[in-house]
Design an enzyme around this catalytic site. Sequence first.
Site, PDB file in Angstrom:
ATOM      1  N   VAL A   1       0.854  -1.187   0.000  1.00  9.64           N
ATOM      2  CA  VAL A   1       0.000   0.000   0.000  1.00  9.64           C
ATOM      3  C   VAL A   1       0.892   1.240   0.000  1.00  9.64           C
ATOM      4  O   VAL A   1       1.814   1.350   0.814  1.00  9.64           O
ATOM      5  CB  VAL A   1      -0.942   0.024   1.227  1.00  9.64           C
ATOM      6  CG1 VAL A   1      -1.745   1.318   1.265  1.00  9.64           C
ATOM      7  CG2 VAL A   1      -1.872  -1.185   1.217  1.00  9.64           C
TER       8      VAL A   1
ATOM      9  N   GLY B   1       4.366   4.045   3.017  1.00  6.23           N
ATOM     10  CA  GLY B   1       3.934   2.798   2.380  1.00  6.23           C
ATOM     11  C   GLY B   1       4.105   1.643   3.339  1.00  6.23           C
ATOM     12  O   GLY B   1       4.704   1.779   4.405  1.00  6.23           O
ATOM     13  N   LYS B   2       3.560   0.514   3.007  1.00  9.77           N
ATOM     14  CA  LYS B   2       3.781  -0.702   3.809  1.00  9.77           C
ATOM     15  C   LYS B   2       3.445  -1.899   2.960  1.00  9.77           C
ATOM     16  O   LYS B   2       2.600  -1.815   2.072  1.00  9.77           O
ATOM     17  CB  LYS B   2       2.868  -0.691   5.038  1.00  9.77           C
ATOM     18  CG  LYS B   2       3.342  -1.606   6.133  1.00  9.77           C
ATOM     19  CD  LYS B   2       4.457  -0.929   6.901  1.00  9.77           C
ATOM     20  CE  LYS B   2       4.867  -1.652   8.151  1.00  9.77           C
ATOM     21  NZ  LYS B   2       5.578  -0.724   9.045  1.00  9.77           N
ATOM     22  N   GLY B   3       4.111  -3.006   3.248  1.00  8.93           N
ATOM     23  CA  GLY B   3       3.821  -4.246   2.541  1.00  8.93           C
ATOM     24  C   GLY B   3       3.587  -5.347   3.537  1.00  8.93           C
ATOM     25  O   GLY B   3       4.029  -5.279   4.690  1.00  8.93           O
TER      26      GLY B   3
END
Length: 416
Positions: A60, A105-107
């Site tokens: 995201v 962001g992040k995953g």
Amino acid sequence: MAEHGTVFGAMLQEFEGAARILNLDKGLWQMLTHPKRQIIVSCPVQMDNGEIEVFTGYRVQYNITLGPAKGGIRYHPGVTLDEVTALAAWMTWKCAVAQLPFGGGKGGVICDPTKMSRRELEALTRRYTAEIIDAIGPDKDVPAPDVNTNEQVMAWFSDTYSMHVGHTSTAVVTGKPVEMGGSLGRREATGRGVMITARESARHLGFSLEGATVAVQGFGNVGGTAASLLSAQGAIIVGVTDWKGGVYNAKGLDTRALLAHVAQHKTVAGFAGGEPLAADDLFGLPVDILIPAALENQITEANAGRIQAKLVVEGANGPTTPAANRMLHERGVFVVPDILANGGGVTVSYFEWVQDRHGYFWSEKEVNERLETKMVQAFDAVLQTAQRYKVDMRTAAYIVAINRVATVTRMRGMYA
Ligand code: GLU
């Protein structure tokens, strides 16, 4: 829009309190409460038994107004799109509070790394990287470690990206091994930042780390480092719990021996230098400082009333629910929010990205000194805002962050 009760819902509640005080206009409010981009990928992996398993992965990019998206990748069975979106939003505010030229962001990948072999983890990492490859890059989105990912995972990530673009790209990911463009001090940076904010908070509250008692939830990279750096400052670590159990010693745990135990057994449980401590009993310990350094939603309405610490420093992301946060604030507990307290990790990630782009590397002393300066500046800015608006530190941190992102959004104006 996520419903309240979800992790993203908790982020929205925190946001709302600050946005209202700022009198944020409706359009900006809308922009800052929607993720810019949410990517969902399916990652087929051939497992060691020959069978193919398909893992769901997310990335995201919540906001990229201040620069490339920035944030870790988490491997955990409980990963959801809601959680990754909230974590990406928190990265946005965290980078803004620390004044880094990054968005958020992040995953995350739904998997249980404790049940996977090294080869399976490598295959999963490479496939996940390949699936999101168009969205990432040193100027687009720069991942890093998070829960259950480490320097080795970042090495595989960086190699996969580099093979795709046809040259070695170091700045595509941070938290890499030092030998391949990682920064000295990065591994300890989040824990070091937690120690620095604990020290600054204690000074503000009128006590010293020397002799202060501490309880820590989670003994991974963040909790483990924070505990040993705090103990080096003279604090007494009396209780630690993790995913499997806990240990207590009123005279203080030997953090070096505890780290060695964890390196061998993957848990603090069974450590000989203390008595067993039930996970549930950690929050009620009579300590000065409590450090949640595990996962979200740990301090809730059910246990916030039992907390005796006068200072809570959030090493984890989102460990305190909004309702519990209100309870702590009303009882006068000083809570240093995640987006300030654990910003040391991404701050040194920023230093790593800068060093990679320059191809010129700093000494550990330089890294730590610059981290110290940045953390103290961020702490002071949030504390001053809290005093000015007469709000808690979390609301103040959001005010600082939203102001910075909103100001640049207004300056840049609307593209079409
Ligand atoms: N995963 C860490 C965090 O939640 C670090 C992110 C980064 O270094 O980009 O802040």
